[in-house]
Design a protein around this motif. Structure first.
Motif, mmCIF file in Angstrom:
data_model
loop_
_atom_site.group_PDB
_atom_site.id
_atom_site.type_symbol
_atom_site.label_atom_id
_atom_site.label_comp_id
_atom_site.label_asym_id
_atom_site.label_seq_id
_atom_site.Cartn_x
_atom_site.Cartn_y
_atom_site.Cartn_z
ATOM 1 N N PRO A 45 0.808 -1.219 0.000
ATOM 2 C CA PRO A 45 0.000 0.000 0.000
ATOM 3 C C PRO A 45 0.841 1.268 0.000
ATOM 4 O O PRO A 45 0.437 2.307 -0.523
ATOM 5 N N ALA A 46 2.033 1.189 0.621
ATOM 6 C CA ALA A 46 2.973 2.309 0.660
ATOM 7 C C ALA A 46 4.367 1.714 0.835
ATOM 8 O O ALA A 46 4.504 0.598 1.364
ATOM 9 N N PRO A 47 5.409 2.411 0.401
ATOM 10 C CA PRO A 47 6.765 1.878 0.559
ATOM 11 C C PRO A 47 7.056 1.494 2.007
ATOM 12 O O PRO A 47 6.805 2.266 2.936
ATOM 13 N N GLY A 48 7.555 0.273 2.210
ATOM 14 C CA GLY A 48 7.872 -0.201 3.548
ATOM 15 C C GLY A 48 6.758 -0.990 4.208
ATOM 16 O O GLY A 48 6.968 -1.636 5.236
ATOM 17 N N PHE A 49 5.547 -0.947 3.637
ATOM 18 C CA PHE A 49 4.411 -1.694 4.161
ATOM 19 C C PHE A 49 4.052 -2.841 3.214
ATOM 20 O O PHE A 49 4.063 -2.678 1.986
ATOM 21 N N ARG A 50 3.741 -3.999 3.784
ATOM 22 C CA ARG A 50 3.142 -5.094 3.044
ATOM 23 C C ARG A 50 1.781 -5.380 3.660
ATOM 24 O O ARG A 50 1.613 -5.327 4.888
ATOM 25 N N ALA A 51 0.795 -5.688 2.815
ATOM 26 C CA ALA A 51 -0.563 -5.886 3.310
ATOM 27 C C ALA A 51 -1.203 -7.104 2.660
ATOM 28 O O ALA A 51 -0.823 -7.520 1.551
ATOM 29 N N ARG A 52 -2.160 -7.651 3.356
ATOM 30 C CA ARG A 52 -2.927 -8.780 2.855
ATOM 31 C C ARG A 52 -4.330 -8.682 3.422
ATOM 32 O O ARG A 52 -4.516 -8.285 4.587
ATOM 33 N N LEU A 53 -5.340 -9.022 2.626
ATOM 34 C CA LEU A 53 -6.733 -8.960 3.057
ATOM 35 C C LEU A 53 -7.279 -10.365 3.277
ATOM 36 O O LEU A 53 -7.080 -11.258 2.446
ATOM 37 N N TRP A 54 -7.983 -10.539 4.390
ATOM 38 C CA TRP A 54 -8.624 -11.804 4.737
ATOM 39 C C TRP A 54 -10.140 -11.609 4.780
ATOM 40 O O TRP A 54 -10.627 -10.545 5.196
ATOM 41 N N ASN A 55 -10.882 -12.627 4.398
ATOM 42 C CA ASN A 55 -12.338 -12.558 4.480
ATOM 43 C C ASN A 55 -12.773 -12.340 5.932
ATOM 44 O O ASN A 55 -12.375 -13.075 6.835
ATOM 45 N N ALA A 56 -13.624 -11.311 6.154
ATOM 46 C CA ALA A 56 -14.110 -11.006 7.503
ATOM 47 C C ALA A 56 -15.520 -11.538 7.744
ATOM 48 O O ALA A 56 -16.011 -11.496 8.880
ATOM 49 N N GLY A 57 -16.206 -12.002 6.700
ATOM 50 C CA GLY A 57 -17.520 -12.613 6.868
ATOM 51 C C GLY A 57 -18.606 -11.673 7.336
ATOM 52 O O GLY A 57 -19.642 -12.111 7.839
ATOM 53 N N HIS A 58 -18.419 -10.361 7.184
ATOM 54 C CA HIS A 58 -19.352 -9.358 7.726
ATOM 55 C C HIS A 58 -20.405 -8.968 6.694
ATOM 56 O O HIS A 58 -21.605 -9.160 6.915
ATOM 57 N N ILE A 59 -19.982 -8.403 5.586
ATOM 58 C CA ILE A 59 -20.883 -8.061 4.481
ATOM 59 C C ILE A 59 -20.165 -8.368 3.170
ATOM 60 O O ILE A 59 -18.991 -8.760 3.164
ATOM 61 N N LEU A 60 -20.833 -8.158 2.085
ATOM 62 C CA LEU A 60 -20.248 -8.370 0.769
ATOM 63 C C LEU A 60 -18.948 -7.569 0.639
ATOM 64 O O LEU A 60 -18.940 -6.348 0.799
ATOM 65 N N GLY A 61 -17.848 -8.260 0.382
ATOM 66 C CA GLY A 61 -16.563 -7.600 0.168
ATOM 67 C C GLY A 61 -15.772 -7.270 1.412
ATOM 68 O O GLY A 61 -14.661 -6.741 1.309
ATOM 69 N N SER A 62 -16.283 -7.572 2.590
ATOM 70 C CA SER A 62 -15.611 -7.152 3.824
ATOM 71 C C SER A 62 -14.325 -7.927 4.046
ATOM 72 O O SER A 62 -14.201 -9.091 3.671
ATOM 73 N N ALA A 63 -13.348 -7.263 4.683
ATOM 74 C CA ALA A 63 -12.024 -7.864 4.861
ATOM 75 C C ALA A 63 -11.407 -7.438 6.184
ATOM 76 O O ALA A 63 -11.662 -6.345 6.691
ATOM 77 N N SER A 64 -10.581 -8.328 6.735
ATOM 78 C CA SER A 64 -9.640 -7.973 7.794
ATOM 79 C C SER A 64 -8.333 -7.585 7.113
ATOM 80 O O SER A 64 -8.010 -8.107 6.044
ATOM 81 N N VAL A 65 -7.576 -6.681 7.724
ATOM 82 C CA VAL A 65 -6.366 -6.137 7.104
ATOM 83 C C VAL A 65 -5.138 -6.556 7.889
ATOM 84 O O VAL A 65 -5.014 -6.238 9.080
ATOM 85 N N GLU A 66 -4.250 -7.261 7.222
ATOM 86 C CA GLU A 66 -2.955 -7.633 7.798
ATOM 87 C C GLU A 66 -1.896 -6.669 7.276
ATOM 88 O O GLU A 66 -1.814 -6.428 6.063
#
Length: 536
Positions: free
Chosen positions: A154-175
């Motif tokens: 998302p920005a230099p020095g950061f790595r990110a990954r999205l996990w299914n959050a099971g809340h609504i359509l498209g929702s994610a937890s952010v690592e």
């Protein structure tokens, strides 16, 4: 400790359930997880007008967990104040944000226009909208999609990954990972047996975890979708037996679609009569269109469009909405879900006073919201400047919640273990958070659990507890919960009735004079205190 740790600042959803916004800083780089709007009492909503606690032009990226306005609703304000970086989200979230943000922009413009038309504002400076529909469009165009499970920078020095959050359509937890530190932001987590959505997912073993706690103080009875439909069937049958309308305040996103799924099943199976179902929310109609596009990938739909039942009537124009005033024996679904705006207030105005009508709540009602006041048994409420007596049946079904309850939250946290540093509880009211904290300490006595406040900043070292580096805002205590305007509304709506109970006009005049004396004494005391302060 690393020489360049991650710093975490909470700008919302701390000891309250709305306004989600967390700022992660690593070196000179800044990443926001969510940029949501405060919702609830008028006092709480005024926080949306305050300047950001950071410079939007210095933010490198935003990651949005899902499209609910309390997680995304200040993106247009962010863009209007100079943010031009990417807004990372899943493909369904991007499709939903196109409608959610546009609608929010129109509402802001409409609200400003109504304020400026009020006679009691004559001669005052014009009220400016928080942001415009054009700002919303600018924010939407910043969206960049990333699939669940895929890693990105998302920005230099950061790595990110999205996990299914099971809340609504498209929702994610952010690592997030940066500087040798791993962090997981739960976002909003869905419950077991959630319609359309798979159960939440994620790996274990983080340095720090931020977990929502909306229902941290309650255990819901676990019901299947079949059992939930039986509960809905009973409410529909009882409402129709009374002869009036069944009015359901709904959230335009997800709750509307879940109800349509269940109502369609009940209608098709003959479990309830062929009653007309009116969906009176342009935004709900547009978001339902997004759901229809993803139907083949959703659970419980049998890869078909479950939103096209012949008994469903989608109301788009104002004239069609007003025409529902003459209805009886219909199901009327309208937004907003907490009754704070939208067409639901119009339908409450025309149905709350009717003994034959029913109001059915199917979602969370925040402290200070009109929905919460009605649910808690108010005899009178004030809607759009009118006093309304509550005679309708007030009912609730808790099993439609899109949030995990206490047991499900505890299970999710246990699946993320070991947590080497700290667990933060956000997105919850104070009582819910404290109840959950105590239960966590009982189950995991070595786990450090923190309940942050808005404005607090923490240093997040690898493998060690977080260290607070800035205190929260003590001035917000009065905003986080029921505010004086709720008490004023309750007092004002019962005032005329209470005065009528007095013996005669002389007694009424005396009571009004005494009330005025109390107000004058408070004003005089404040003036004396201010004068002494100036003298010193």
């Amino acid at each position: 400790m690393t020489s360049n740790p991650i710093r975490l600042s909470f700008h919302g959803a701390a000891k309250t359930v709305t306004g989600s916004c967390m700022e992660f800083t690593h070196g000179s780089r800044r990443v926001l997880v969510d940029c949501g709007m405060f919702q609830g009492s008028r006092t709480l909503e005024r926080l949306n007008l305050e300047p950001f606690a950071f410079d939007p032009r210095k933010v490198d990226a935003v990651i949005v967990t899902h499209a609910h306005i309390d997680h995304s609703g200040l993106l247009p304000k962010l863009a209007a104040q100079g943010y031009s970086g990417p807004v990372w989200c899943t493909p369904p979230t991007r499709d939903l944000l196109e409608h959610m943000l546009a609608d929010a922009g129109r509402l802001q413009e409409g609200e400003a226009e109504r304020h400026n038309r009020r006679r009691d504002r004559a001669g005052e400076e014009p009220f400016e909208p928080l942001y415009t529909a054009e700002d919303a469009r600018t924010a939407f165009e910043l969206c960049r999609i990333v699939d669940l499970g895929g890693t990105f920078e998302p920005a230099p020095g950061f790595r990110a990954r999205l996990w299914n959050a099971g809340h609504i359509l498209g929702s994610a937890s952010v690592e997030l990972e940066a500087g040798g530190v791993s962090v997981l932001c739960s976002g909003d987590l869905g419950p077991d047996n959630k319609a359309f959505q798979r159960d939440p997912e994620g790996r274990s073993g983080y340095d720090h975890v931020i977990c929502e706690s909306t229902y941290g103080d309650r255990q819901r009875e676990q019901v299947t979708i079949t059992e939930r439909r039986l509960l809905l069937q009973a409410e529909v049958e009882a409402a129709l037996l009374r002869g009036g309308n069944l009015v359901i305040p709904v959230f335009a996103l997800e709750r509307t679609q879940e109800l349509l799924l269940d109502l369609g099943h009940l209608l098709s199976s003959g479990a309830i009569p062929d009653v007309p179902v009116f969906i009176d929310s342009p935004l709900a109609i547009r978001t339902t269109g997004v759901f229809a596009r993803y139907a083949v990938d959703l659970e419980d739909t049998a890869a078909s469009n479950v939103f096209s039942h012949p008994s469903f009537h989608y109301v788009t124009d104002v004239a069609g909405s007003v025409a529902l005033n003459a209805m009886s024996g219909a199901i009327i679904m309208a937004a907003s879900g907490m009754c704070e705006g939208g067409r639901i207030r119009h339908h409450l105005l025309h149905n709350l006073h009717r003994r034959d009508s029913t109001v059915l709540f199917v979602g969370f009602q925040a402290q200070g919201s009109l929905g919460r006041v009605i649910m808690e048994g108010a005899e009178r409420v004030r809607i759009s400047g009118e006093d309304v007596r509550v005679r309708a049946q007030i009912r609730a079904i808790q099993s439609y919640s899109a949030h995990a309850d206490q047991g499900e939250l505890l299970d999710w946290i246990a699946d993320r273990m070991p947590i080497a540093g700290s667990l933060f509880l956000d997105h919850g009211e104070a009582d819910a958070q404290e109840t959950m904290r105590r239960e966590l300490q009982r189950r995991h006595p070595d786990l450090e659990v923190r309940i942050p406040e808005i404005g607090e900043e923490y240093i997040l070292p690898p493998g060690e507890p977080a260290m607070r580096s800035a205190t929260g805002r003590v001035d917000l205590d009065a905003a986080l919960g029921r505010d004086w305007q709720n008490d004023y509304a309750a007092f004002a709506t019962s005032l005329k009735q209470n005065l009528a109970r007095l013996e005669n006009d002389r007694e009424r005049e005396k009571a009004l004079a005494q009330m005025q004396q109390v107000l004058d004494s408070y004003a005089a005391h404040r003036e004396r205190r201010a004068r002494r302060s100036r003298q010193h």
